[in-house]
Design a protein around this motif. Structure first.
Motif, PDB file in Angstrom:
ATOM      1  N   HIS A  52      18.364  66.344  28.337  1.00 27.35           N
ATOM      2  CA  HIS A  52      17.039  66.074  28.912  1.00 27.35           C
ATOM      3  C   HIS A  52      16.217  67.353  28.847  1.00 27.35           C
ATOM      4  O   HIS A  52      16.546  68.356  29.480  1.00 27.35           O
ATOM      5  N   ASN A  53      15.157  67.333  28.047  1.00 29.36           N
ATOM      6  CA  ASN A  53      14.243  68.477  27.919  1.00 29.36           C
ATOM      7  C   ASN A  53      14.994  69.781  27.623  1.00 29.36           C
ATOM      8  O   ASN A  53      14.916  70.747  28.379  1.00 29.36           O
ATOM      9  N   GLU A  54      15.701  69.779  26.505  1.00 29.90           N
ATOM     10  CA  GLU A  54      16.521  70.938  26.116  1.00 29.90           C
ATOM     11  C   GLU A  54      16.118  71.450  24.734  1.00 29.90           C
ATOM     12  O   GLU A  54      16.960  71.769  23.906  1.00 29.90           O
ATOM     13  N   GLU A  55      14.816  71.573  24.490  1.00 33.19           N
ATOM     14  CA  GLU A  55      14.354  71.961  23.164  1.00 33.19           C
ATOM     15  C   GLU A  55      14.866  73.331  22.733  1.00 33.19           C
ATOM     16  O   GLU A  55      15.071  73.572  21.536  1.00 33.19           O
ATOM     17  N   GLU A  56      15.115  74.236  23.670  1.00 38.99           N
ATOM     18  CA  GLU A  56      15.591  75.574  23.316  1.00 38.99           C
ATOM     19  C   GLU A  56      17.106  75.628  23.136  1.00 38.99           C
ATOM     20  O   GLU A  56      17.605  76.505  22.434  1.00 38.99           O
ATOM     21  N   ASN A  57      17.812  74.711  23.752  1.00 40.98           N
ATOM     22  CA  ASN A  57      19.272  74.803  23.782  1.00 40.98           C
ATOM     23  C   ASN A  57      19.993  73.860  22.838  1.00 40.98           C
ATOM     24  O   ASN A  57      21.113  74.157  22.403  1.00 40.98           O
ATOM     25  N   ILE A  58      19.400  72.719  22.516  1.00 45.13           N
ATOM     26  CA  ILE A  58      20.164  71.705  21.799  1.00 45.13           C
ATOM     27  C   ILE A  58      20.532  72.156  20.381  1.00 45.13           C
ATOM     28  O   ILE A  58      21.617  71.822  19.889  1.00 45.13           O
ATOM     29  N   GLY A  59      19.684  72.922  19.720  1.00 46.13           N
ATOM     30  CA  GLY A  59      20.011  73.394  18.374  1.00 46.13           C
ATOM     31  C   GLY A  59      21.251  74.271  18.350  1.00 46.13           C
ATOM     32  O   GLY A  59      22.221  73.976  17.621  1.00 46.13           O
ATOM     33  N   PRO A  60      21.274  75.365  19.112  1.00 44.96           N
ATOM     34  CA  PRO A  60      22.489  76.197  19.150  1.00 44.96           C
ATOM     35  C   PRO A  60      23.728  75.437  19.616  1.00 44.96           C
ATOM     36  O   PRO A  60      24.828  75.688  19.126  1.00 44.96           O
ATOM     37  N   CYS A  61      23.561  74.488  20.539  1.00 39.97           N
ATOM     38  CA  CYS A  61      24.699  73.688  21.003  1.00 39.97           C
ATOM     39  C   CYS A  61      25.285  72.883  19.845  1.00 39.97           C
ATOM     40  O   CYS A  61      26.511  72.901  19.620  1.00 39.97           O
ATOM     41  N   GLU A  74      33.094  62.608  15.489  1.00 44.60           N
ATOM     42  CA  GLU A  74      31.781  62.075  15.814  1.00 44.60           C
ATOM     43  C   GLU A  74      31.163  62.947  16.897  1.00 44.60           C
ATOM     44  O   GLU A  74      31.838  63.405  17.814  1.00 44.60           O
ATOM     45  N   ILE A  75      29.867  63.190  16.775  1.00 49.30           N
ATOM     46  CA  ILE A  75      29.105  63.901  17.799  1.00 49.30           C
ATOM     47  C   ILE A  75      27.964  62.989  18.220  1.00 49.30           C
ATOM     48  O   ILE A  75      27.164  62.549  17.381  1.00 49.30           O
ATOM     49  N   ILE A  76      27.901  62.683  19.497  1.00 54.20           N
ATOM     50  CA  ILE A  76      26.882  61.772  20.039  1.00 54.20           C
ATOM     51  C   ILE A  76      25.962  62.567  20.956  1.00 54.20           C
ATOM     52  O   ILE A  76      26.418  63.207  21.907  1.00 54.20           O
ATOM     53  N   VAL A  77      24.672  62.522  20.680  1.00 51.27           N
ATOM     54  CA  VAL A  77      23.666  63.131  21.541  1.00 51.27           C
ATOM     55  C   VAL A  77      22.900  62.013  22.234  1.00 51.27           C
ATOM     56  O   VAL A  77      22.390  61.102  21.572  1.00 51.27           O
ATOM     57  N   VAL A  78      22.841  62.065  23.554  1.00 55.74           N
ATOM     58  CA  VAL A  78      22.122  61.044  24.318  1.00 55.74           C
ATOM     59  C   VAL A  78      20.844  61.673  24.853  1.00 55.74           C
ATOM     60  O   VAL A  78      20.872  62.495  25.774  1.00 55.74           O
ATOM     61  N   ASP A  79      19.724  61.308  24.254  1.00 54.25           N
ATOM     62  CA  ASP A  79      18.431  61.816  24.715  1.00 54.25           C
ATOM     63  C   ASP A  79      18.028  61.062  25.976  1.00 54.25           C
ATOM     64  O   ASP A  79      17.795  59.860  25.945  1.00 54.25           O
ATOM     65  N   ASN A  80      17.945  61.799  27.073  1.00 55.97           N
ATOM     66  CA  ASN A  80      17.712  61.200  28.389  1.00 55.97           C
ATOM     67  C   ASN A  80      16.241  61.362  28.781  1.00 55.97           C
ATOM     68  O   ASN A  80      15.890  62.189  29.613  1.00 55.97           O
ATOM     69  N   ALA A  81      15.384  60.592  28.125  1.00 55.96           N
ATOM     70  CA  ALA A  81      13.951  60.547  28.452  1.00 55.96           C
ATOM     71  C   ALA A  81      13.280  61.913  28.351  1.00 55.96           C
ATOM     72  O   ALA A  81      12.476  62.285  29.200  1.00 55.96           O
ATOM     73  N   SER A  82      13.598  62.658  27.300  1.00 53.42           N
ATOM     74  CA  SER A  82      12.986  63.982  27.132  1.00 53.42           C
ATOM     75  C   SER A  82      11.487  63.850  26.875  1.00 53.42           C
ATOM     76  O   SER A  82      11.035  62.941  26.176  1.00 53.42           O
ATOM     77  N   ARG A  87      13.308  65.855  20.923  1.00 54.01           N
ATOM     78  CA  ARG A  87      13.459  64.879  19.840  1.00 54.01           C
ATOM     79  C   ARG A  87      13.122  65.490  18.489  1.00 54.01           C
ATOM     80  O   ARG A  87      13.777  65.195  17.482  1.00 54.01           O
ATOM     81  N   ALA A  88      12.118  66.349  18.459  1.00 55.55           N
ATOM     82  CA  ALA A  88      11.767  67.007  17.201  1.00 55.55           C
ATOM     83  C   ALA A  88      12.894  67.916  16.734  1.00 55.55           C
ATOM     84  O   ALA A  88      13.206  67.991  15.539  1.00 55.55           O
ATOM     85  N   TYR A  93      19.147  66.954  12.705  1.00 57.12           N
ATOM     86  CA  TYR A  93      20.590  66.710  12.819  1.00 57.12           C
ATOM     87  C   TYR A  93      20.949  65.244  12.634  1.00 57.12           C
ATOM     88  O   TYR A  93      22.121  64.890  12.779  1.00 57.12           O
ATOM     89  N   THR A  94      19.991  64.401  12.322  1.00 55.63           N
ATOM     90  CA  THR A  94      20.267  62.963  12.314  1.00 55.63           C
ATOM     91  C   THR A  94      21.270  62.541  11.257  1.00 55.63           C
ATOM     92  O   THR A  94      21.844  61.443  11.353  1.00 55.63           O
ATOM     93  N   ASP A  95      21.491  63.376  10.241  1.00 54.30           N
ATOM     94  CA  ASP A  95      22.493  63.031   9.245  1.00 54.30           C
ATOM     95  C   ASP A  95      23.894  63.497   9.635  1.00 54.30           C
ATOM     96  O   ASP A  95      24.871  63.199   8.947  1.00 54.30           O
TER      97      ASP A  95
END
Length: 320
Positions: A52-61, A74-82, A87-88, A93-95
């Motif tokens: 949720h609202n992790e634009e700075e952290n999700i890439g390095p994670c 498998e890696i699953i990311v659950v976007d919690n109403a960011s 999302r950008a 990473y969508t592939d």
């Protein structure tokens, strides 16, 4: 009691090779095989990351999760109403990951969404500010080669604080102390660095609490132990995490800590009184460390004035 939405394929994107040959687990999955012999093959490992609202952290994670000596299945990311640029950031990473959405705000709903969708025999659960070392998946598979293990958690090290050895030592000491009376049948898990056998999760998921006053990872550990599943602490299952919790003002930080003992107080029939007093003492010991570690975090070169980490169970962010 908790509500568990079924996976909707229409909201599931990406995944590429991570979804090959996988079948989603049934809601009627059998209880964990933690009482029997371990499987002959290496378990399939899914990793779930609520965001949720992790634009700075999700890439390095995700970069760290993808750079494993043996890759996750498998890696699953659950976007919690960011509402920020999360999302950008995920578009690149969508592939390589499976992207789900969960509109109900709160880590509990996002976690459940991801765990229900996971197809692995073992489901890792980390935070968006977790940084996995390259051997993490390999270590998880090694732990779950023991068929008696239903869930595992490990220590963390802090990567954005000055003189991290001090905070790392405090964290390591407290976590080891929490393992002493357990005989490696813990009644807790740490959401930034944990994994659970899928069959164990499905066996107890309808019994879990849906209450924002409790920590969802502690609640999961309590219910797993109460159901007879074996939860262990693996000292070599390390992960990096942020010290940004110390950005919270004292009232918010204390409210977060009080959720530790509240989690055990509310489960008096499932966790013993010793667990409650252990939690009560821990929350107060951590509060004594608040001011010095807040100063050390603010002194780190990467520190920014970004919003503090919100209460993970809250539907709305904590006060800035």
């Amino acid at each position: 009691m908790a509500r568990f939405p079924r996976d909707d394929p229409s909201t599931r994107t990406g995944g590429g090779r991570t979804m090959t040959g996988a079948a989603a687990p049934s809601d009627s999955a059998e209880p964990s095989d933690s009482a029997g012999a371990g499987p002959a093959r290496a378990p399939r490992v899914s990793i779930v990351v609520p965001v949720h609202n992790e634009e700075e952290n999700i890439g390095p994670c995700l970069d760290a999760a993808l750079r494993q000596t043996t890759p996750a299945d498998e890696i699953i990311v659950v976007d919690n109403a960011s509402t920020d640029a999360t999302r950008a950031r995920l578009a690149g990473y969508t592939d390589r990951v499976v992207l789900l959405t969960e509109p109900q705000l709160g880590v509990l709903a996002a976690r459940n969404r991801g765990l229900m969708a996971a197809t692995g025999d073992v489901i890792g659960r980390i935070d968006a500010d977790t940084r996995l070392p390259p051997y993490w998946v390999e270590a998880v598979r090694r732990v779950f080669a023991d068929g008696t293990v239903a869930a595992v958690t490990g220590p963390v090290t802090y990567y954005d604080i000055r003189f991290p050895a001090a905070l790392n030592a405090v964290d390591r000491t407290l976590r080891r102390a929490w393992t002493l009376p357990s005989r490696q049948r813990l009644d807790w898990l740490f959401g930034a660095n944990m994994a659970v056998r899928a069959r164990a999760w499905h066996a107890i998921r309808t019994d879990l609490c849906d209450d924002r006053r409790y920590h969802e990872d502690l609640d999961l550990g309590i219910h797993l132990r109460r159901a007879g599943h074996r939860v262990v602490f693996a000292a070599d299952l390390r992960a990096g995490t942020s010290a940004r919790r110390f950005r919270n003002d004292p009232a918010d930080f204390w409210a977060y800590l009080r959720m530790i003992d509240a989690s055990y107080a509310s489960h008096s029939g499932r966790a013993g009184s010793a667990s409650y007093w252990r939690a009560w003492l821990t929350s107060r010991l951590i509060m004594l460390c608040y001011l010095p570690f807040r100063a050390l975090h603010r002194a780190h070169p990467t520190y920014t004035a970004a919003a503090p980490r919100k209460n993970p169970m809250a539907a709305e962010p904590s006060r800035p």
